[in-house]
Design an enzyme around this catalytic site. Structure first.
Site, PDB file in Angstrom:
ATOM      1  N   ARG A  50       0.750  -1.239   0.093  1.00  0.00           N
ATOM      2  CA  ARG A  50       0.013   0.073  -0.011  1.00  0.00           C
ATOM      3  C   ARG A  50       0.990   1.211   0.079  1.00  0.00           C
ATOM      4  O   ARG A  50       1.066   1.866   0.978  1.00  0.00           O
ATOM      5  CB  ARG A  50      -1.135  -0.008   1.230  1.00  0.00           C
ATOM      6  CG  ARG A  50      -2.097  -1.126   0.963  1.00  0.00           C
ATOM      7  CD  ARG A  50      -2.997  -1.115   2.190  1.00  0.00           C
ATOM      8  NE  ARG A  50      -1.954  -1.732   3.286  1.00  0.00           N
ATOM      9  CZ  ARG A  50      -2.620  -1.901   4.469  1.00  0.00           C
ATOM     10  NH1 ARG A  50      -3.753  -1.766   4.968  1.00  0.00           N
ATOM     11  NH2 ARG A  50      -1.884  -2.707   5.155  1.00  0.00           N
ATOM     12  N   ASP A  52       2.423   4.938  -0.316  1.00  0.00           N
ATOM     13  CA  ASP A  52       1.939   6.363   0.249  1.00  0.00           C
ATOM     14  C   ASP A  52       1.691   7.070  -0.928  1.00  0.00           C
ATOM     15  O   ASP A  52       1.848   6.989  -2.173  1.00  0.00           O
ATOM     16  CB  ASP A  52       2.885   6.732   1.014  1.00  0.00           C
ATOM     17  CG  ASP A  52       3.042   6.610   2.560  1.00  0.00           C
ATOM     18  OD1 ASP A  52       1.861   5.855   2.931  1.00  0.00           O
ATOM     19  OD2 ASP A  52       3.735   6.681   3.344  1.00  0.00           O
ATOM     20  N   ARG A 198      11.936   5.181   3.308  1.00  0.00           N
ATOM     21  CA  ARG A 198      12.102   6.621   3.311  1.00  0.00           C
ATOM     22  C   ARG A 198      12.881   7.186   4.650  1.00  0.00           C
ATOM     23  O   ARG A 198      13.948   8.057   4.581  1.00  0.00           O
ATOM     24  CB  ARG A 198      10.925   7.419   3.232  1.00  0.00           C
ATOM     25  CG  ARG A 198      10.229   7.370   1.756  1.00  0.00           C
ATOM     26  CD  ARG A 198       8.784   7.919   1.800  1.00  0.00           C
ATOM     27  NE  ARG A 198       8.487   9.249   2.176  1.00  0.00           N
ATOM     28  CZ  ARG A 198       7.361   9.728   2.523  1.00  0.00           C
ATOM     29  NH1 ARG A 198       6.273   9.067   2.522  1.00  0.00           N
ATOM     30  NH2 ARG A 198       7.413  10.956   3.110  1.00  0.00           N
TER      31      ARG A 198
END
Lengths: 245, 245
Positions: A50, A52, A198
């Protein structure tokens, strides 16, 4: 009920992430709308990752069930026809067994993070790379990244809103290397915490810029403290490139 | 009067080509506007290649004169700051002699044509590649391309609106090769006729698709007749990648 496995490429720029939301453009919403436009069925698809808002994919994998047994090639072509105008492309479609599931059958996810490392901003890759003007030491980043490989408590690299039950994950691969003007970071794991890639990427750039020492990354990991994390890299440099089954 | 040589990258999608036009967004217009915004001077720049509408560049070279002797680094940074919002980036800026000229000093131009050769349309590279679903035989295209190398009358591959005095040009390099899902065509010459690269590319795809034989390209060239040309490839797959001095 025939089940299909589809591989998707998308430009995440125009979407509020993958997961369907009311009144927000999402990748899932666009694909489910295309399915209904194609065959009239209302389906809920499953996805390996999923992603972002702003995150791209070159190898997202989804599964979905249809009432009618269409040839896989027909499903792919019809969806691509109905996705014209969207920045989503179906790269592949095959029929699979009913117990196969895009999310639960996956044993690995692979992500790529692209940093454009040159003085001039990206004209062609605007929104596709993180632009860093100062030279990065990719070798130092590669060394530091090795301390993240293995089974660890990744609390430091986990978003505060992460809903995973445990902060323990096994990172199988972390590679940092230069490709022309770019520095690429490749990560592979069975699964990742929310914003883990990230968070690791942003932290590793501190090493690349010489602000952190190579050993500081292992220390940050050992701290198991979100406050020990470096900056979080922006979403638009991140790509879900593949899923392992 | 200080003269500067600048290397530009741009996404040609939003511009009516390189060359300045009244009331149309052009790359030249945007750069000249940025120069005025930076230092107040009104300049007319020179460019190595006047790319068509939709054509991109990763290595366009321009020259321009300023009244004041700014450090080259300052010119580059200031222009990039004033080009925010445009899809144009200054990659490099150096001071050059007053007799150096981006267009007239150039001894070679290098172009790349990118064909995305897979069933699924481009999501990430929309507007950056020519999408061809049917498999191309890149080796056959490479063989056929060799008949174009050398000094020839390129009337067949010349746009009817071409303003060049002579249709004779020397093509130094023509290479066709596969890069993952893409077929790349690289052409190098001192200079090209209008739409010559796109005309050669489109014609070579006929060989790649098996509609033309390898030898048909040499015959089309020998015909010296625009009607003998294959389809002209669209502008959005074309990149000016470098200039030789």
């Amino acid at each position: 009920m025939p089940r299909y496995r589809l591989t998707l490429e998308y430009d995440g720029s125009g979407y509020n992430g993958f997961q369907a939301q009311t009144d927000q453009p999402t990748v899932q919403g666009a694909v489910e709308t295309a399915i209904t436009a194609f065959c009239g069925e209302t389906v809920r698809l499953a996805a390996a990752g999923r992603t972002d808002t702003g995150v791209h994919a070159t190898g997202q994998v989804i599964s979905l069930d249809l009432d009618k047994d269409w040839p896989a090639q027909t499903v792919m072509n019809a969806l691509n026809a109905h996705l014209v105008g969207e920045r989503i492309s179906v790269l592949d479609c095959v029929g699979v067994d009913g117990d196969w599931h895009a999310r639960f059958s996956a044993t690995g996810r692979r992500y790529l993070y692209r940093i454009l490392n040159r003085p001039g901003p990206p004209a062609l890759d605007h929104g596709r790379v993180w632009h860093m003007r100062k030279p990065l030491d990719a070798d130092a980043m590669q060394s530091a990244a090795q301390s993240l490989v293995g089974l660890h408590d990744f609390t430091t690299f986990r978003d505060v809103n992460c809903q995973s039950k445990s902060p323990e994950k096994t990172l199988d691969v972390a590679r940092v290397f230069r490709v022309g003007d770019e520095v690429h970071l490749v990560f592979e794991a069975r699964s990742f915490l929310h914003r883990q890639v990230r968070s690791m990427t942003g932290t590793l750039t501190e090493v690349g810029l010489g602000r952190w020492k190579v050993e500081d990354v292992a220390e940050a990991l050992a701290a198991r403290d979100r406050a020990a994390c470096g900056p979080v890299a922006p979403s638009h440099g991140l790509y879900l490139t593949g899923v392992v089954y």
